[in-house]
Scaffold this active site. Structure first.
Site, short mmCIF file in Angstrom:
data_model
loop_
_atom_site.label_atom_id
_atom_site.label_comp_id
_atom_site.label_asym_id
_atom_site.label_seq_id
_atom_site.Cartn_x
_atom_site.Cartn_y
_atom_site.Cartn_z
CE LYS A 116 -3.46 -46.60 -7.75
NZ LYS A 116 -2.38 -46.25 -8.41
CD GLU A 275 -1.90 -52.77 -12.32
OE1 GLU A 275 -1.31 -52.76 -13.57
OE2 GLU A 275 -1.38 -51.86 -11.60
CG ASN A 290 -5.03 -50.45 -15.03
OD1 ASN A 290 -5.12 -49.65 -14.26
ND2 ASN A 290 -3.64 -51.25 -14.68
NE ARG A 292 -5.61 -48.68 -18.76
CZ ARG A 292 -4.60 -49.37 -18.62
NH1 ARG A 292 -4.39 -50.13 -19.42
NH2 ARG A 292 -3.52 -48.57 -17.44
NE ARG A 338 5.00 -52.04 -21.81
CZ ARG A 338 4.13 -51.10 -20.83
NH1 ARG A 338 3.92 -50.22 -20.93
NH2 ARG A 338 3.01 -51.91 -20.05
P1 ADP Z 1 -0.05 -46.64 -11.34
O1 ADP Z 1 -1.54 -46.61 -11.15
O2 ADP Z 1 0.49 -45.29 -11.39
O3 ADP Z 1 0.64 -47.41 -12.52
P2 ADP Z 1 0.48 -48.62 -9.09
O4 ADP Z 1 -0.50 -48.37 -8.24
O5 ADP Z 1 -0.22 -49.40 -10.46
O6 ADP Z 1 0.69 -47.22 -9.87
O7 ADP Z 1 1.98 -48.97 -8.98
C1 ADP Z 1 2.89 -49.07 -10.12
C2 ADP Z 1 4.15 -49.69 -9.52
O8 ADP Z 1 4.42 -49.21 -8.51
C3 ADP Z 1 4.00 -51.04 -8.97
O9 ADP Z 1 3.87 -52.10 -10.30
C4 ADP Z 1 5.20 -51.23 -8.08
O10 ADP Z 1 6.18 -51.67 -8.65
C5 ADP Z 1 5.13 -49.98 -7.24
N1 ADP Z 1 4.40 -49.93 -6.15
C6 ADP Z 1 3.19 -49.42 -5.89
N2 ADP Z 1 2.82 -49.59 -4.74
C7 ADP Z 1 3.82 -50.15 -4.15
C8 ADP Z 1 4.08 -50.67 -2.73
N3 ADP Z 1 3.16 -50.44 -1.77
N4 ADP Z 1 5.18 -51.18 -2.32
C9 ADP Z 1 6.24 -51.36 -3.32
N5 ADP Z 1 6.04 -50.98 -4.63
C10 ADP Z 1 4.91 -50.37 -5.10
#
Ligand code: ADP
Length: 452
Positions: A116, A275, A290, A292, A338
């Site tokens: 990431k 995302e 992602n 997939r 879900r």
């Molecule tokens: P994972 O890969 O574990 O799913 P993500 O990076 O996709 O993690 O983040 C999942 C969730 O975490 C996001 O949908 C959001 O709700 C929260 N999040 C992640 N980064 C931030 C950020 N910089 N500020 C606020 N919320 C965040």
């Protein structure tokens, strides 16, 4: 087209892939652990192979057994579903090396987006905004603290190899930073075998907006609009919808263009999701990709009338994309809830066990993707997803009314489920108004309480 596809997964997504294969006239192979002997994916596949004991590492994560199962049954392709090995570049590589097609992107593409911190850097280089944060991995708590001070608290520390909300910690002030940093690192090491972490500013009230991408082997990429996944608990999605109540056609075009640009830059093949976080002022920031099919893909299918799994398989078999939607062709509104075997009033504690009664909802515009049935036992070894209820309506209002009636008439007895909680979310004025962000449930803890 393929002759026979092995599905390296279980539960509802295994059934979803089997359905797509049947429509394409492709034979299927189910693999199962000893805990899933009585599962429907085993019954509906043309062939099946037991691949080991219940714990995932002995079965659904066991690469040599999965490849052996494909070889024994003569499968010429493997669909990984989501979770388990779906984003494991080594798996994709070994499948390909065994002369079997991996239904998904190339190992290099998985690797490039799987880190990431590296993906963030890549997005920036392509001119796509990322959340303000560290340029790359952060080596020490001291370095992290200095950066966090510059960004301003709160900040979020994230595992570079992360996923599923693991290895992610919010630090609200400098005093607490060191501890959060260490915890994030430890969690990352335990879950992903890598303690590399990076830092982002923690946005106050963002929405989670993601773009569905599909690419073919000839360099063509399209996007299929956004999904809004802002209703979350501990950074995990619970409800998803498309289109987003916060995205108009102009913004859709902008986010979609950014997503297509990134996917094109790596020649992305197959289904993927990019995302973003959408801030209250309309700015959007790349978060991760992602590589997939995702749990929430049906909301896109319902409002584009496009079968993502069938297309994923066709593209892997070498078919070109024969249309490019890029934000057009949206019809109506779709919402997914879900349904998990969990107790929201007890911190979403899992509730495995025997399903004693089962009656799914139905009617126009109602779709239920599930693997459960009356007499099925939910094993304690895997995630607690029981079913996805997806509704489609001509308007968001119609979709909401449909979801409420669907949840109210969904009978699952024997295990505790999140159905009543989801019903309350569907009636909450902020959700009804389309005005939620990722902190919505934190602000509304009474939604978690059993009110019957
Ligand atoms: P994972 O890969 O574990 O799913 P993500 O990076 O996709 O993690 O983040 C999942 C969730 O975490 C996001 O949908 C959001 O709700 C929260 N999040 C992640 N980064 C931030 C950020 N910089 N500020 C606020 N919320 C965040």
């Amino acid at each position: 087209m393929f002759k026979k596809v092995l599905i390296a997964n279980r539960g509802e997504i295994a059934l979803r892939v089997i359905r797509a294969c049947k429509e394409l006239g492709v034979e299927t192979v189910a693999v199962y652990s000893e805990a899933d002997r009585e599962s429907l994916h085993v019954r509906f596949a043309d062939d099946d192979v037991c691949i080991g004991r219940p714990p995932s590492r002995d079965s659904y994560l066991n690469i040599p057994r999965l490849i052996a199962a494909a070889e024994i049954t003569g499968a010429d392709a493997i669909h990984p579903g989501y979770g388990f090995l779906a984003e494991n570049a080594e798996f994709a590589e070994k499948v390909t090396a065994s002369n079997i097609t991996f239904i998904g992107p190339t190992p290099d593409q998985i690797r490039q987006m799987g880190d990431k911190a590296a993906a963030r850097k890549f997005a920036k280089e392509q001119g796509v905004a990322t959340v303000p944060g560290s340029p790359g991995p952060v080596g020490s708590p001291e370095e992290g603290l200095e950066l966090a001070d510059k960004l301003g608290f709160p900040v979020i520390i994230k595992a570079a190899a992360g996923g599923g909300g693991k290895g992610m910690r919010v630090a609200t002030d400098p005093e607490q930073f060191g501890q959060s940093f260490t915890l994030a690192r430890q969690e990352a090491l335990a879950a992903f075998n890598s303690d590399e972490v990076y830092i982002e500013k923690y946005l106050a009230r963002p929405r989670h907006i993601e773009i569905q991408i599909m690419g073919d082997q000839y360099g063509k990429v399209m996007h299929l609009c956004e999904r809004d996944c802002s209703v979350q608990r501990r950074h995990q999605k619970l409800v998803e919808e498309a289109p987003s109540p916060a995205v108009d056609q102009a913004l859709r075009q902008d986010i979609g263009d950014a997503a297509v640009k990134l996917a094109e830059a790596i020649g992305y093949v197959g289904a993927g999701t990019i995302e973003f976080l959408l801030d209250a002022d309309g700015s959007f920031y790349f978060m991760e990709m992602n590589t997939r099919i995702q749990v929430e893909h049906p909301v896109t299918e319902m409002c584009t009338n496009f079968d993502l799994v069938k297309e994923q398989i066709s593209v892997a078999a070498g078919a070109p994309l024969n249309l490019v939607m890029n934000g057009h062709r949206l019809r109506g509104h779709a919402i997914e809830c879900r349904v998990n075997a969990e107790d929201p009033s007890r911190n979403f504690q899992p509730s495995p066990g025997l399903i004693t009664a089962y009656h799914p909802p139905g009617g126009p515009g109602v779709r239920v993707d599930t693997h459960i049935y009356a007499g099925y036992t939910v094993p304690p070894y895997y995630d607690s997803l029981l079913a996805k209820v997806i509704v489609h309506g001509n308007t968001r209002t119609e979709a909401l009314a449909r979801m409420r009636q669907a949840l109210d008439s969904f009978i699952i007895e024997g295990v505790t489920t999140t159905i009543p909680f989801l019903g309350r979310v569907m009636r909450h004025p902020d959700f009804v108004a389309g005005k939620v962000d990722t902190k919505f449930l934190e602000r509304e803890p009474q939604l978690l309480k059993d009110q019957t």
